[in-house]
Write a protein that holds these residues in place. Structure first.
Motif, PDB file in Angstrom:
ATOM      1  N   PRO A  45      -6.188   8.367 -14.038  1.00 30.68           N
ATOM      2  CA  PRO A  45      -6.857   7.405 -13.173  1.00 30.68           C
ATOM      3  C   PRO A  45      -7.577   8.122 -12.035  1.00 30.68           C
ATOM      4  O   PRO A  45      -7.220   9.224 -11.662  1.00 30.68           O
ATOM      5  N   GLN A  84      -2.745   2.074 -18.318  1.00 27.21           N
ATOM      6  CA  GLN A  84      -3.944   2.457 -19.064  1.00 27.21           C
ATOM      7  C   GLN A  84      -3.542   3.431 -20.160  1.00 27.21           C
ATOM      8  O   GLN A  84      -2.509   4.090 -20.083  1.00 27.21           O
ATOM      9  N   GLN A  85      -4.376   3.516 -21.196  1.00 27.78           N
ATOM     10  CA  GLN A  85      -4.149   4.412 -22.331  1.00 27.78           C
ATOM     11  C   GLN A  85      -2.969   3.972 -23.197  1.00 27.78           C
ATOM     12  O   GLN A  85      -2.321   4.798 -23.833  1.00 27.78           O
TER      13      GLN A  85
END
Length: 106
Positions: A45, A84-85
């Motif tokens: 990030p 995220q991911q």
């Protein structure tokens, strides 16, 4: 009349051959070097931002999640939050409804 048609056909062929033998203007130009951009690490990030989380709102059927690059799939449950991911997959006739960050549900 036939002589005029023969001359017109011959002239058309010569013009077509002449156009085909000329190089296209783009072939004469020097190649443009690709734009150089700084490498961006998309796996992390941005430092001054809060990571965006996805929250599971609804699960129907077979819905699973795993971290990116992992084969460790686990069942999704309502109110789970994923960073995220994270990969999410659904089985046949299955679905999941997610809230991404503070935005609407998807």
């Amino acid at each position: 009349m036939t002589t005029m048609r023969l001359l017109a056909g011959t002239a058309l062929c010569l013009v077509t051959i002449g156009l085909a033998l000329q190089p296209a203007p783009a072939q004469d130009a020097e190649p443009v070097p690709p734009a150089t951009q700084p490498a961006v690490d998309t796996t992390q990030p941005v430092p001054d931002q809060t990571p965006i989380l996805s929250r599971v709102i609804e699960v129907r059927g077979d819905v699973q999640y795993a971290p990116l690059g992992s084969d460790d799939w686990q069942a999704c449950k309502v109110d789970d939050e994923y960073p995220q991911q994270t990969m999410i997959r659904t089985g046949i006739r299955s679905s999941a409804k997610l809230q991404i960050g503070d935005d609407d549900t998807y």
